[in-house]
Design a protein around this motif. Structure first.
Motif, PDB file in Angstrom:
ATOM      1  N   SER A  40      21.417 -53.489  -8.463  1.00  3.05           N
ATOM      2  CA  SER A  40      20.035 -53.062  -8.696  1.00  3.05           C
ATOM      3  C   SER A  40      19.776 -52.809 -10.177  1.00  3.05           C
TER       4      SER A  40
ATOM      5  N   PHE B 118      15.444 -56.057  -1.496  1.00  2.00           N
ATOM      6  CA  PHE B 118      14.487 -55.237  -2.241  1.00  2.00           C
ATOM      7  C   PHE B 118      14.070 -55.888  -3.554  1.00  2.00           C
TER       8      PHE B 118
ATOM      9  N   ALA C  33      10.210 -56.290  -4.543  1.00  2.00           N
ATOM     10  CA  ALA C  33       9.719 -55.920  -5.872  1.00  2.00           C
ATOM     11  C   ALA C  33       8.937 -57.059  -6.495  1.00  2.00           C
TER      12      ALA C  33
ATOM     13  N   PHE D 180      15.153 -49.137  -5.557  1.00  2.00           N
ATOM     14  CA  PHE D 180      13.931 -49.930  -5.695  1.00  2.00           C
ATOM     15  C   PHE D 180      12.767 -49.053  -6.156  1.00  2.00           C
TER      16      PHE D 180
END
Length: 342
Positions: free
Chosen positions: A125, A157, A161, A327
């Motif tokens: 991430s 995610f 996004a 996220f």
């Protein structure tokens, strides 16, 4: 059909699909596509892997992975950093530090996830999606299911996004360049930064890609720092009564006590430096780019082929909760940071 035939076919198919406009619009690059196709093959194939198949799969997940990351450096240059300014570099650094720190802490201390799974998810991430997960794997030597779960949550995610950026753009009053920096500093994958930027305009896309590539360049020092920190934690863990410095019961301390700095990190830095100093012919850059994509796609296909859906399902909702939290931090915290530097 033998693995050494199937995996190259899957990799080429994933690269081809990623070039289709309708697919690229979804922000799906060759790497997520390769692991999805690999999982389909692994579930549908009735052929039992022999020793030769297993050796080839291991070669793809280890050697080809590292070669692909080294070659990826030819697509980066230090001139790109200068072009967007120090603010973008500062934002990228703060995003990586915040997301990784929060993800690791919450994953281990709050959600009680396995240390490796928490670190892999946080790294994916924070930096560059699936590629960061695979690079971090070289330091942790985690179980295969942890790698797959981390990649699955990051891809999920990251896609959410990507579709959120055009909606956010309608409600904020910042310049196209500033919004490009926001996309580049918070998008999970390079392909997702491209797709999200394209949905705004050309200037936003160009800025988003450059800022995202700067985040990718930070993968090298991140891996070096992570290796050093984990090595120190492992040595401490051996000197305690089965409890490591994160407060989690120690496991495999002897196995993880010696953590070597992966050689490919220096290769990655070297190729980026060469690309910054030497003007390479376009056809050589294209060749290196394809070789990098093909090598990484082969690694992802091998990983997917040896992964069962039941493994991901057995992990439960906690990895998804962690990825969702990261996220939210990326989308809202990243926007706050960009507003401060705007």
């Amino acid at each position: 059909m033998a693995t050494y035939i199937v995996l190259p076919i899957i990799a080429l198919l994933a690269i081809t699909l990623a070039t289709i406009e309708q697919v690229s619009a979804l922000g799906l690059s060759a790497l997520p596509l390769a692991i999805i196709l690999g999982m389909l093959y692994g579930h549908l194939s009735l052929r039992e892997e022999d020793e030769q198949d297993q050796r080839f799969s291991t070669f793809c997940k280890q050697k080809l992975l590292r070669i692909g990351i080294v070659l990826f450096g030819f697509g980066l240059s230090f001139q790109q950093i200068i072009a967007v300014g120090w603010q973008a570099v500062a934002i990228d650094f703060l995003v990586i530090a915040t997301v990784f720190s929060v993800g690791t802490f919450v994953g281990i201390k709050v959600l009680k996830l396995h240390r490796d799974l928490a670190i892999l998810t946080a790294a994916g991430s924070a930096i560059c999606g699936a590629a960061a997960v695979l690079a971090t794997e070289s330091v942790l030597k985690p179980k295969q299911e942890h790698i797959t779960i981390a990649i699955a949550t990051v891809v999920l995610f990251g896609t959410v996004a990507m579709f959120s950026y055009p909606f956010i753009y309608q409600w904020v009053g910042i310049s196209d360049k500033a919004f490009g920096i926001y996309i580049g500093s918070t998008a999970h994958e390079v392909a997702q930064a491209v797709a999200a930027g394209q949905s705004i305009n050309g200037e936003t896309m160009q800025t988003a890609v450059v800022v995202k590539l700067i985040r990718v360049m930070m993968l090298a020092p991140f891996i070096l720092m992570l290796s050093a920190v984990l090595g120190r934690l492992s040595r401490r863990a051996k000197n305690t009564a089965g409890i490591n410095s994160l407060g989690i019961a120690n496991y495999d301390a002897d196995k993880k006590s010696i953590i070597t700095i992966p050689w490919f990190v220096f290769g990655f830095i070297a190729t980026a430096m060469i690309n910054s100093i030497v003007i390479l012919p376009e056809f050589i850059k294209v060749a290196f780019s394809f070789a990098s994509q093909f090598s990484l796609a082969m690694a992802m296909a091998a990983l997917g082929a040896q992964t069962q859906w039941s493994t991901i399902k057995a992990a439960g909702p906690k990895p998804l909760i962690l990825a969702l939290l990261l996220f939210i931090i990326l989308m809202f915290g990243g926007f706050f940071l960009n507003s401060c530097f705007a």
